[in-house]
Design a protein around this motif. Structure first.
Motif, PDB file in Angstrom:
ATOM      1  N   VAL A  21      10.008 -25.251   9.689  1.00 30.92           N
ATOM      2  CA  VAL A  21      10.386 -25.120   8.271  1.00 30.92           C
ATOM      3  C   VAL A  21      11.135 -23.818   8.009  1.00 30.92           C
ATOM      4  O   VAL A  21      12.266 -23.832   7.508  1.00 30.92           O
ATOM      5  N   PHE A  22      10.525 -22.696   8.344  1.00 28.79           N
ATOM      6  CA  PHE A  22      11.108 -21.411   7.994  1.00 28.79           C
ATOM      7  C   PHE A  22      12.402 -21.112   8.757  1.00 28.79           C
ATOM      8  O   PHE A  22      13.417 -20.760   8.152  1.00 28.79           O
ATOM      9  N   PHE A  23      12.365 -21.219  10.085  1.00 29.92           N
ATOM     10  CA  PHE A  23      13.546 -20.837  10.855  1.00 29.92           C
ATOM     11  C   PHE A  23      14.762 -21.719  10.551  1.00 29.92           C
ATOM     12  O   PHE A  23      15.864 -21.195  10.365  1.00 29.92           O
ATOM     13  N   PRO A  24      14.611 -23.036  10.455  1.00 30.09           N
ATOM     14  CA  PRO A  24      15.787 -23.843  10.123  1.00 30.09           C
ATOM     15  C   PRO A  24      16.414 -23.483   8.773  1.00 30.09           C
ATOM     16  O   PRO A  24      17.609 -23.715   8.568  1.00 30.09           O
ATOM     17  N   ALA A  25      15.626 -22.910   7.870  1.00 36.08           N
ATOM     18  CA  ALA A  25      16.129 -22.563   6.536  1.00 36.08           C
ATOM     19  C   ALA A  25      16.440 -21.079   6.394  1.00 36.08           C
ATOM     20  O   ALA A  25      16.865 -20.643   5.319  1.00 36.08           O
ATOM     21  N   ALA A  26      16.256 -20.290   7.446  1.00 36.39           N
ATOM     22  CA  ALA A  26      16.322 -18.830   7.318  1.00 36.39           C
ATOM     23  C   ALA A  26      17.681 -18.337   6.851  1.00 36.39           C
ATOM     24  O   ALA A  26      17.774 -17.406   6.034  1.00 36.39           O
ATOM     25  N   LEU A  27      18.758 -18.908   7.359  1.00 34.82           N
ATOM     26  CA  LEU A  27      20.090 -18.471   6.932  1.00 34.82           C
ATOM     27  C   LEU A  27      20.345 -18.826   5.476  1.00 34.82           C
ATOM     28  O   LEU A  27      20.953 -18.041   4.733  1.00 34.82           O
ATOM     29  N   ALA A  28      19.887 -19.985   5.046  1.00 27.68           N
ATOM     30  CA  ALA A  28      20.054 -20.376   3.646  1.00 27.68           C
ATOM     31  C   ALA A  28      19.245 -19.466   2.727  1.00 27.68           C
ATOM     32  O   ALA A  28      19.723 -19.051   1.658  1.00 27.68           O
ATOM     33  N   VAL A  29      18.024 -19.126   3.136  1.00 29.61           N
ATOM     34  CA  VAL A  29      17.206 -18.210   2.341  1.00 29.61           C
ATOM     35  C   VAL A  29      17.855 -16.826   2.292  1.00 29.61           C
ATOM     36  O   VAL A  29      17.892 -16.170   1.246  1.00 29.61           O
ATOM     37  N   ASP A  30      18.390 -16.384   3.416  1.00 30.82           N
ATOM     38  CA  ASP A  30      19.058 -15.081   3.476  1.00 30.82           C
ATOM     39  C   ASP A  30      20.199 -15.001   2.469  1.00 30.82           C
ATOM     40  O   ASP A  30      20.454 -13.939   1.891  1.00 30.82           O
ATOM     41  N   ALA A  31      20.883 -16.103   2.239  1.00 32.57           N
ATOM     42  CA  ALA A  31      22.030 -16.120   1.330  1.00 32.57           C
ATOM     43  C   ALA A  31      21.637 -16.429  -0.114  1.00 32.57           C
ATOM     44  O   ALA A  31      22.471 -16.318  -1.019  1.00 32.57           O
ATOM     45  N   ALA A  32      20.391 -16.807  -0.337  1.00 35.76           N
ATOM     46  CA  ALA A  32      19.953 -17.236  -1.665  1.00 35.76           C
ATOM     47  C   ALA A  32      19.529 -16.049  -2.526  1.00 35.76           C
ATOM     48  O   ALA A  32      19.371 -14.920  -2.048  1.00 35.76           O
ATOM     49  N   ASP A  33      19.318 -16.325  -3.796  1.00 37.09           N
ATOM     50  CA  ASP A  33      18.833 -15.296  -4.712  1.00 37.09           C
ATOM     51  C   ASP A  33      17.314 -15.220  -4.735  1.00 37.09           C
ATOM     52  O   ASP A  33      16.752 -14.232  -5.205  1.00 37.09           O
ATOM     53  N   ARG A  34      16.659 -16.259  -4.226  1.00 40.82           N
ATOM     54  CA  ARG A  34      15.204 -16.317  -4.349  1.00 40.82           C
ATOM     55  C   ARG A  34      14.618 -17.188  -3.241  1.00 40.82           C
ATOM     56  O   ARG A  34      15.207 -18.202  -2.861  1.00 40.82           O
TER      57      ARG A  34
END
Length: 341
Positions: A21-34
């Protein structure tokens, strides 16, 4: 039968969350506001908000403090931003568990331990050297808090802040404060080069009333400073998590053995040796992420690559949760080269 760290069901769940869950989304979270609420809800669903809770509110099978730290490391290897935000919650859990304020414990411990309530942290402003940036003044029924608390993470994602403010006699007042703006509590968002989705702000208190039933503890500043070195192990796991992911992506066994050594050094450190052990963890995260960037080549600078994210996160961890002893050890390490006369 004693459960080993690697046999722990909770650690296996943490690995699944980190890797699936976390690693596949890590780049998207890094670019997000929250940070996505779903990330935090998942941690609550599996009981990880109770990591620091007493047994009656803790359903994790973690046999030791090193096992607790391994969970933090594992989650951070998936997404530092989410783990950084979630890790700060546990200070409020411990405060509610250990308070002498029976009313506060009864009202707050279970909701915090289950993740029904989620907390940020604002202690540094009161405990820094020199005059307090956040002061407390006794009044009828409680205290007035005034000043600035920088680096408060989770705004809009937490409902509570565990705050320390300092009295004129250098006594610290620790309290659970609602994370809501008002005429006496305002916030200013901060933009950061890493973990920006942690929604970190500066909170300004302007004679903000804190009722006595929200006060978890009071202690002399000097007593807090004597206890502080023993608490530094927790944050070292964040650096180990970043290092672990960079080592895995680069497939570098030499750094893998160094990670094991640095982890053992942290687990065995006492208050005197902990700052150097923390520095070693941060330095390893920096080297491991830099090695990944070199291995990835020119593509490492692209924003869709984990190498650049991990380098920025390792840089962030050079200064997050630091202390003079950690900074001194890092200065020595980073300015000493065995290959230069």
């Amino acid at each position: 039968m004693t459960v080993s760290i690697d046999e722990s069901t909770s650690l296996r769940q943490a690995r699944e969350i980190a890797d699936e869950v976390f690693f596949p989304a890590a780049l998207a979270v890094d670019a997000a506001d929250r940070v996505p609420i779903s990330h935090l809800d998942l941690l609550a669903e599996h009981g990880f908000y109770g990591l620091a809770a007493p047994p009656e509110f803790n359903r994790l099978d973690l046999p030791s403090f090193p096992a607790v730290c391994r969970v933090i490391e594992t989650l951070a290897s998936g997404c530092l931003t989410t783990t950084f935000l979630w890790a700060q919650h546990h200070n409020a859990v411990m405060a509610a568990a250990n308070t002498g304020n029976a009313e506060l414990r009864a009202a707050w411990l279970e909701p915090l331990a289950t993740g029904q309530r989620r907390a940020g942290l604002a202690i540094g402003a009161a405990v820094r050297p020199g005059p307090a940036a956040l002061s407390a003044t006794p009044v009828d029924g409680g205290f007035l808090f005034s000043g600035d608390a920088p680096w408060v993470s989770g705004w809009g994602l937490v409902d509570t802040i565990y705050v320390a403010a300092r009295l004129a006699d250098d006594t610290l007042v620790f309290a659970l404060v609602d994370a809501a703006t008002s005429d006496t509590l305002t916030v200013e968002p901060l933009r950061m080069s890493a973990v920006n989705a942690s929604s970190t702000v500066t909170v300004t208190f302007d004679n903000h009333f804190v009722s006595a039933d929200r006060v978890a503890n009071q202690m002399p500043l000097e007593a807090w400073r004597q206890r502080d070195p023993a608490t530094l192990r927790f944050n070292g796991s964040l650096a180990l998590g970043v290092a672990d992911r960079a080592i895995e992506l680069a497939d570098e066994p030499r750094l893998r053995s160094q990670l094991d050594t640095v982890r053992d050094r942290l687990d065995s450190a006492d208050p005197e040796t902990m700052p150097a052990a923390r520095a070693a963890a941060s330095e390893l995260a920096l080297r491991a992420s830099a090695n990944l960037a070199v291995a990835a080549g020119s593509r490492a600078v692209l924003l869709d690559q984990h190498a650049q994210r991990l380098v920025r996160e390792a840089t962030f961890l050079l200064v997050f949760g630091s202390r003079p002893g950690i900074r001194d050890a890092l200065h020595t390490t980073l300015t000493t080269s065995p290959g230069v006369a």
